[in-house]
Design a protein around this motif. Structure first.
Motif, mmCIF file in Angstrom:
data_model
loop_
_atom_site.group_PDB
_atom_site.id
_atom_site.type_symbol
_atom_site.label_atom_id
_atom_site.label_comp_id
_atom_site.label_asym_id
_atom_site.label_seq_id
_atom_site.Cartn_x
_atom_site.Cartn_y
_atom_site.Cartn_z
ATOM 1 N N ILE A 1 0.837 -1.203 0.000
ATOM 2 C CA ILE A 1 0.000 0.000 0.000
ATOM 3 C C ILE A 1 0.874 1.256 0.000
ATOM 4 C CG2 ILE A 1 -1.750 1.307 1.274
ATOM 5 C CD1 ILE A 1 -2.806 -1.238 -0.148
ATOM 6 N N LYS A 2 1.945 1.248 0.774
ATOM 7 C CA LYS A 2 2.855 2.400 0.773
ATOM 8 C C LYS A 2 3.454 2.616 -0.620
ATOM 9 C CE LYS A 2 5.405 3.414 4.354
ATOM 10 N NZ LYS A 2 6.342 3.337 5.490
ATOM 11 N N HIS B 1 0.682 4.237 -2.706
ATOM 12 C CA HIS B 1 -0.077 5.291 -2.036
ATOM 13 C C HIS B 1 -0.299 6.507 -2.937
ATOM 14 C CE1 HIS B 1 -1.776 7.482 1.268
ATOM 15 N NE2 HIS B 1 -0.887 8.432 1.131
ATOM 16 N N GLN B 2 0.708 6.931 -3.654
ATOM 17 C CA GLN B 2 0.559 8.107 -4.526
ATOM 18 C C GLN B 2 -0.479 7.857 -5.615
ATOM 19 O OE1 GLN B 2 4.377 9.356 -5.951
ATOM 20 N NE2 GLN B 2 5.024 10.147 -3.963
ATOM 21 N N ASN C 1 -3.912 8.154 -4.055
ATOM 22 C CA ASN C 1 -4.251 9.562 -3.826
ATOM 23 C C ASN C 1 -4.599 10.262 -5.136
ATOM 24 O OD1 ASN C 1 -3.997 9.502 -1.072
ATOM 25 N ND2 ASN C 1 -1.896 10.241 -1.051
ATOM 26 N N LEU D 1 -1.862 -0.335 8.846
ATOM 27 C CA LEU D 1 -1.767 0.716 7.838
ATOM 28 C C LEU D 1 -1.728 2.096 8.493
ATOM 29 C CD1 LEU D 1 -4.261 -0.746 5.220
ATOM 30 C CD2 LEU D 1 -1.774 -0.596 4.974
ATOM 31 N N LEU E 1 -0.859 5.762 6.980
ATOM 32 C CA LEU E 1 -1.808 5.725 5.872
ATOM 33 C C LEU E 1 -3.234 5.900 6.384
ATOM 34 C CD1 LEU E 1 -0.108 2.695 4.151
ATOM 35 C CD2 LEU E 1 -0.049 5.053 3.338
#
Length: 121
Positions: free
Chosen positions: A19-20, A23-24, A27, A43, A48
């Motif tokens: 997920i990290k 993440h961008q 978003n 998370l 997050l």
């Protein structure tokens, strides 16, 4: 778009990293994440934002399945531990069956999740 995030205990660190790493992208496309309680807590500790349900064994898988049936979940990423025993396996199977019934994309490992997430671009 809403993506449900679930990971068995042995896969939670992998899920946080996944997920990290994306993440961008989430978003950029205004993607909302929901997760079972313990996965969601991991998370959150990683900084997050996620909406948490109950933990899987306490009904979190069923809560996500309910949202899926109501059309509120667009994709499920569920890093399963195929070698472990899980007390809530019935709920896990129900969630996976409902993904098939409602034609919701489901990734159960990192390779499949990467392909699904790449399709968002």
């Amino acid at each position: 778009m809403t993506i449900a995030i679930i990971a068995h205990d042995g896969k939670k660190a992998d899920m946080v990293g996944f997920i990290k790493d994306h993440h961008q992208l989430f978003n950029r496309h205004n993607i909302r994440l929901i997760a079972t309680g313990t996965t969601g807590a991991h998370l959150e500790r990683a900084g997050l934002e996620v909406e948490k349900m109950l933990s899987g064994p306490m009904g979190g898988d069923a809560q996500i399945a309910s949202r899926l049936v109501e059309g509120e979940v667009d994709m499920v990423i569920f890093f399963r531990d195929p070698l472990g025993k899980h007390p809530h396996e019935v709920d896990v199977n129900m969630l996976m069956r409902l993904c098939d019934v409602h034609n919701v994309p489901l990734a159960t490992n990192m390779a499949a999740a990467t392909r699904l997430v790449q399709s968002l671009e």
